[in-house]
Design a protein around this motif. Structure first.
Motif, short mmCIF file in Angstrom:
data_model
loop_
_atom_site.label_atom_id
_atom_site.label_comp_id
_atom_site.label_asym_id
_atom_site.label_seq_id
_atom_site.Cartn_x
_atom_site.Cartn_y
_atom_site.Cartn_z
N SER A 95 0.82 -1.20 0.00
CA SER A 95 0.00 0.00 0.00
C SER A 95 0.86 1.26 0.00
O SER A 95 0.60 2.20 -0.75
CB SER A 95 -0.93 -0.01 1.21
N VAL A 96 1.88 1.26 0.85
CA VAL A 96 2.77 2.42 0.91
C VAL A 96 3.50 2.61 -0.42
O VAL A 96 3.67 3.73 -0.91
CB VAL A 96 3.77 2.27 2.07
N MET A 97 3.92 1.50 -1.02
CA MET A 97 4.63 1.58 -2.29
C MET A 97 3.75 2.14 -3.41
O MET A 97 4.26 2.77 -4.34
CB MET A 97 5.15 0.19 -2.68
N MET A 98 2.44 1.89 -3.32
CA MET A 98 1.54 2.28 -4.40
C MET A 98 0.94 3.68 -4.24
O MET A 98 0.13 4.10 -5.06
CB MET A 98 0.39 1.27 -4.51
N ILE A 99 1.32 4.40 -3.20
CA ILE A 99 0.80 5.75 -3.00
C ILE A 99 1.23 6.65 -4.15
O ILE A 99 2.40 6.73 -4.49
CB ILE A 99 1.28 6.33 -1.66
N GLY A 100 0.27 7.33 -4.76
CA GLY A 100 0.59 8.29 -5.81
C GLY A 100 0.63 7.72 -7.21
O GLY A 100 0.97 8.45 -8.15
N VAL A 101 0.30 6.45 -7.42
CA VAL A 101 0.28 5.88 -8.77
C VAL A 101 -0.93 6.44 -9.51
O VAL A 101 -2.08 6.23 -9.10
CB VAL A 101 0.22 4.34 -8.73
N LYS A 102 -0.70 7.16 -10.59
CA LYS A 102 -1.77 7.83 -11.32
C LYS A 102 -2.09 7.18 -12.65
O LYS A 102 -3.22 7.21 -13.10
CB LYS A 102 -1.40 9.31 -11.55
N GLU A 335 -2.51 0.70 -23.91
CA GLU A 335 -3.20 1.21 -22.73
C GLU A 335 -2.26 1.63 -21.60
O GLU A 335 -2.71 2.08 -20.57
CB GLU A 335 -4.16 0.14 -22.20
N ASN A 336 -0.94 1.45 -21.82
CA ASN A 336 -0.02 1.65 -20.69
C ASN A 336 0.09 3.10 -20.24
O ASN A 336 0.67 3.37 -19.20
CB ASN A 336 1.37 1.09 -21.02
N LYS A 337 -0.45 4.02 -21.02
CA LYS A 337 -0.41 5.41 -20.60
C LYS A 337 -1.74 5.88 -20.03
O LYS A 337 -1.88 7.03 -19.65
CB LYS A 337 -0.03 6.30 -21.79
N LYS A 338 -2.68 4.99 -19.98
CA LYS A 338 -3.99 5.37 -19.45
C LYS A 338 -3.93 5.48 -17.94
O LYS A 338 -3.16 4.80 -17.27
CB LYS A 338 -5.03 4.32 -19.85
N PRO A 339 -4.79 6.33 -17.37
CA PRO A 339 -4.83 6.44 -15.91
C PRO A 339 -5.36 5.15 -15.29
O PRO A 339 -6.14 4.43 -15.90
CB PRO A 339 -5.78 7.61 -15.66
#
Length: 412
Positions: A95-102, A335-339
């Motif tokens: 969870s901490v590692m994934m903070i801010g993934v847009k 799709e790798n640039k999609k949010p």
């Protein structure tokens, strides 16, 4: 001897190849299913260790350092808590590692969806390491788990409210007579089930000849909530629908039953179990399976929610959990640039809280193991958690109906 050694080596190699094949076959769209599978595995490990690990843990000096060896139930609870702590740490780190993934171009998106062999290895290492921690840390985690489990139950309630309101809006949005009729039929069935269920609760949990005022109070309060739901949704100022009210009514009655069924087996008002303390392996298996399905559904539902987990700049519709055809993989690069369609960090937080919740279920909220023996989720703490959850569900549902009227300038 040589042949046996060769056979063992071949079996080990086949097992490794099988694991490698399984983890390599996990695509980005089935990653959520894989996380649920890993979580379900942790519950199975907890249950197994709860049954067999006590004799071994009694011999570990950093765990059993007491002047007088505790009862077997203490070691069973301790084993469950240590596995739960390992699970909690694993998902909290993610969870901490994934903070801010847009968006999907973020390198951490690949970590979330891939690297499964390394994830499984890290999970195993973390769980094993928890058995080398001092008892003080486990005791602190036990205390925190009660609050984490309560918060997880609150998340479950919010997800349910989101689901029933979305269900109602979808059917009403069709604006066809068939769907209006279906809405009415489902609502009537839910109300019928609610009142029939309430009658069974009076029969099972308020036996004649016993003073069962507390059980009567729980059932009557639930029926009052059912009546209040109907009055509020039918009020002209609210203009609600009976479908959400009927579903929430049935759910509250189920929570009432779940709470009453968790009463100790020797309690005179628990007529459902005829004062029996014994429990079969099949009953335990059904209880654990119900727990697994409940927790896994909540996590998947949270991961798919379009209101709770979607980042502000992401599409509102969540992706399917599994690829529907082979063309989905061909579109991966495009799709790798999609949010991202949901918050990875919050998704893992759900599993962290679910780890605490499952530990509380398997240990009777860490206070009733001694009085309930091998039973899953039995004891007075479990009763009150279920009943309070029912009341909170009722309060949140009523608030979801009246809040738009009280605060018309705010969006709900």
């Amino acid at each position: 001897m040589f042949a046996a050694s060769c056979l063992a080596s071949c079996c080990a190699a086949c097992a490794c190849d099988a694991c490698r094949t399984v983890v390599s076959g996990i695509s980005r769209r089935s990653a959520r299913i894989a996380y649920c599978g890993l979580f379900a595995l942790s519950l199975i490990v907890s249950w197994i260790l709860r049954e067999v690990a006590a004799p071994l843990m009694e011999k570990l000096p950093w765990i059993n350092h007491f002047h007088k060896t505790p009862d077997r139930e203490w070691f069973e609870t301790d084993a469950v808590l240590r596995v739960s702590l390992g699970n909690f740490v694993f998902f909290s780190i993610l969870s901490v590692m994934m903070i801010g993934v847009k968006n999907q171009k973020d390198p951490r998106d690949g970590i979330h969806h891939g690297g499964w062999m390394m994830k499984v290895i890290c999970w195993c290492i973390l769980v094993i390491l928890m058995f080398f921690l001092p008892n003080e840390i486990i005791s602190f985690y036990e205390s925190m788990s009660k609050f984490g489990a309560g918060f997880f139950l609150l998340v479950q309630v919010v997800l349910l409210l989101d689901f029933v309101h979305g269900w109602n809006d979808t059917w009403v949005g069709y604006d066809e007579q068939f769907w209006y009729a279906a809405l009415l039929v489902v609502s009537l069935v839910c109300y019928l089930a609610t009142f029939v269920f309430s009658g069974l609760l009076f029969h099972w949990f308020t036996p004649s000849g016993h003073d069962c005022g507390l059980n009567t109070f729980f059932i009557v309060m639930t029926l009052i909530f059912v009546f209040v739901f109907a009055v509020v949704v039918l009020h002209p100022a609210v203009g609600g629908s009976i479908l959400p009210a009927s579903v929430i009514s049935m759910y509250c009655m189920y929570l009432c039953y779940s709470g009453l069924a968790s009463e100790p087996r020797d309690y005179e008002c628990n007529g459902l179990h005829k004062h029996s303390k014994a429990v079969s392996t099949g009953t335990m298996t059904i209880g654990l399976l119900t727990t697994v399905l409940s927790v896994v559904y909540s996590a998947v539902r949270a991961g798919s929610s379009t209101t709770l987990l979607s980042p502000p700049n992401s599409p509102r519709a969540a992706k399917p959990l599994l690829p529907l055809d082979g063309k989905a993989e061909e579109k991966e690069e495009k799709e790798n640039k999609k949010p991202v369609t949901y918050s990875y960090a919050f998704f893992h937080i759900i599993f962290s809280l679910a780890s605490m919740y499952s530990a509380m279920l398997l240990t009777g909220w860490s206070t009733s193991v001694g009085e309930s023996g091998k039973l899953v989720d039995v004891g007075w703490p479990s009763v009150w958690v279920r009943i309070v959850t029912s009341w909170v569900t009722a309060g949140l549902f009523i608030w979801s109906l009246v809040a738009p009227i009280l605060f018309p300038d705010r969006e709900f």
